[in-house]
Scaffold this motif. Structure first.
Motif, PDB file in Angstrom:
ATOM      1  N   LYS A  64      15.081  31.783  22.062  1.00  0.00           N
ATOM      2  CA  LYS A  64      13.673  31.929  21.678  1.00  0.00           C
ATOM      3  C   LYS A  64      13.464  33.239  20.919  1.00  0.00           C
ATOM      4  O   LYS A  64      12.789  33.267  19.878  1.00  0.00           O
ATOM      5  CB  LYS A  64      12.796  31.898  22.925  1.00  0.00           C
ATOM      6  N   ASN A  65      14.042  34.319  21.424  1.00  0.00           N
ATOM      7  CA  ASN A  65      13.896  35.614  20.758  1.00  0.00           C
ATOM      8  C   ASN A  65      14.524  35.606  19.372  1.00  0.00           C
ATOM      9  O   ASN A  65      13.965  36.181  18.429  1.00  0.00           O
ATOM     10  CB  ASN A  65      14.490  36.729  21.615  1.00  0.00           C
ATOM     11  N   TRP A  66      15.668  34.954  19.219  1.00  0.00           N
ATOM     12  CA  TRP A  66      16.312  34.866  17.905  1.00  0.00           C
ATOM     13  C   TRP A  66      15.456  34.049  16.944  1.00  0.00           C
ATOM     14  O   TRP A  66      15.270  34.417  15.792  1.00  0.00           O
ATOM     15  CB  TRP A  66      17.707  34.273  18.038  1.00  0.00           C
ATOM     16  N   LYS A  67      14.912  32.944  17.409  1.00  0.00           N
ATOM     17  CA  LYS A  67      14.072  32.113  16.545  1.00  0.00           C
ATOM     18  C   LYS A  67      12.866  32.890  16.038  1.00  0.00           C
ATOM     19  O   LYS A  67      12.412  32.677  14.919  1.00  0.00           O
ATOM     20  CB  LYS A  67      13.609  30.852  17.284  1.00  0.00           C
ATOM     21  N   HIS A  72      14.763  36.489  10.607  1.00  0.00           N
ATOM     22  CA  HIS A  72      15.158  35.089  10.791  1.00  0.00           C
ATOM     23  C   HIS A  72      13.998  34.156  10.449  1.00  0.00           C
ATOM     24  O   HIS A  72      14.200  33.097   9.846  1.00  0.00           O
ATOM     25  CB  HIS A  72      15.650  34.876  12.224  1.00  0.00           C
ATOM     26  N   VAL A  73      12.780  34.545  10.808  1.00  0.00           N
ATOM     27  CA  VAL A  73      11.597  33.744  10.454  1.00  0.00           C
ATOM     28  C   VAL A  73      11.481  33.625   8.940  1.00  0.00           C
ATOM     29  O   VAL A  73      11.228  32.534   8.399  1.00  0.00           O
ATOM     30  CB  VAL A  73      10.309  34.344  11.061  1.00  0.00           C
ATOM     31  N   LEU A  74      11.693  34.723   8.225  1.00  0.00           N
ATOM     32  CA  LEU A  74      11.637  34.685   6.753  1.00  0.00           C
ATOM     33  C   LEU A  74      12.723  33.769   6.188  1.00  0.00           C
ATOM     34  O   LEU A  74      12.472  33.003   5.247  1.00  0.00           O
ATOM     35  CB  LEU A  74      11.771  36.093   6.179  1.00  0.00           C
ATOM     36  N   ALA A  75      13.925  33.832   6.762  1.00  0.00           N
ATOM     37  CA  ALA A  75      15.011  32.958   6.312  1.00  0.00           C
ATOM     38  C   ALA A  75      14.679  31.491   6.585  1.00  0.00           C
ATOM     39  O   ALA A  75      14.964  30.618   5.756  1.00  0.00           O
ATOM     40  CB  ALA A  75      16.318  33.345   6.995  1.00  0.00           C
ATOM     41  N   GLN A  76      14.064  31.218   7.723  1.00  0.00           N
ATOM     42  CA  GLN A  76      13.664  29.845   8.039  1.00  0.00           C
ATOM     43  C   GLN A  76      12.666  29.320   7.005  1.00  0.00           C
ATOM     44  O   GLN A  76      12.785  28.180   6.530  1.00  0.00           O
ATOM     45  CB  GLN A  76      13.028  29.786   9.433  1.00  0.00           C
TER      46      GLN A  76
END
Length: 102
Positions: A64-67, A72-76
């Protein structure tokens, strides 16, 4: 298996759009960042027509923390917009493992 403790696997399966468009650089950055996250164990990846990346984590909280990690949010978001024509994510608990090594 001495003292085996269950852990979690995030299986990311995808097909890519045409062209790199910065994808490989971002993938390298994401792997580097993931390795620094609390609870990260390891990562395996194979890429052909379909890409499969499996990251391994100590807990659901770690995942959850990684997501939610900012980069990572920008990459998603970039992945949804530019890099993937399809993807699927599965989160699984690993209860047992074994291997062959010659």
């Amino acid at each position: 298996m001495k003292n085996f403790k269950p852990y979690y696997a995030v299986i990311f399966t995808s097909t890519r759009t045409e062209g790199d468009n910065g994808y490989n650089d971002m993938a390298d950055l994401m792997e580097s960042l993931a390795k620094k996250q609390d609870g990260f164990i390891s990562i395996d990846s194979a890429k052909n027509e379909v890409g499969i990346t499996v990251s391994y984590w100590e807990s659901l909280e770690s995942i959850k923390n990684w997501k939610q990690q900012t980069d990572h949010v920008l990459a998603q978001q970039k992945g949804i917009k530019d890099w993937y024509s399809w993807y699927n994510v599965k989160i699984c608990k690993v209860e047992r493992e074994y291997e062959l090594s010659k």
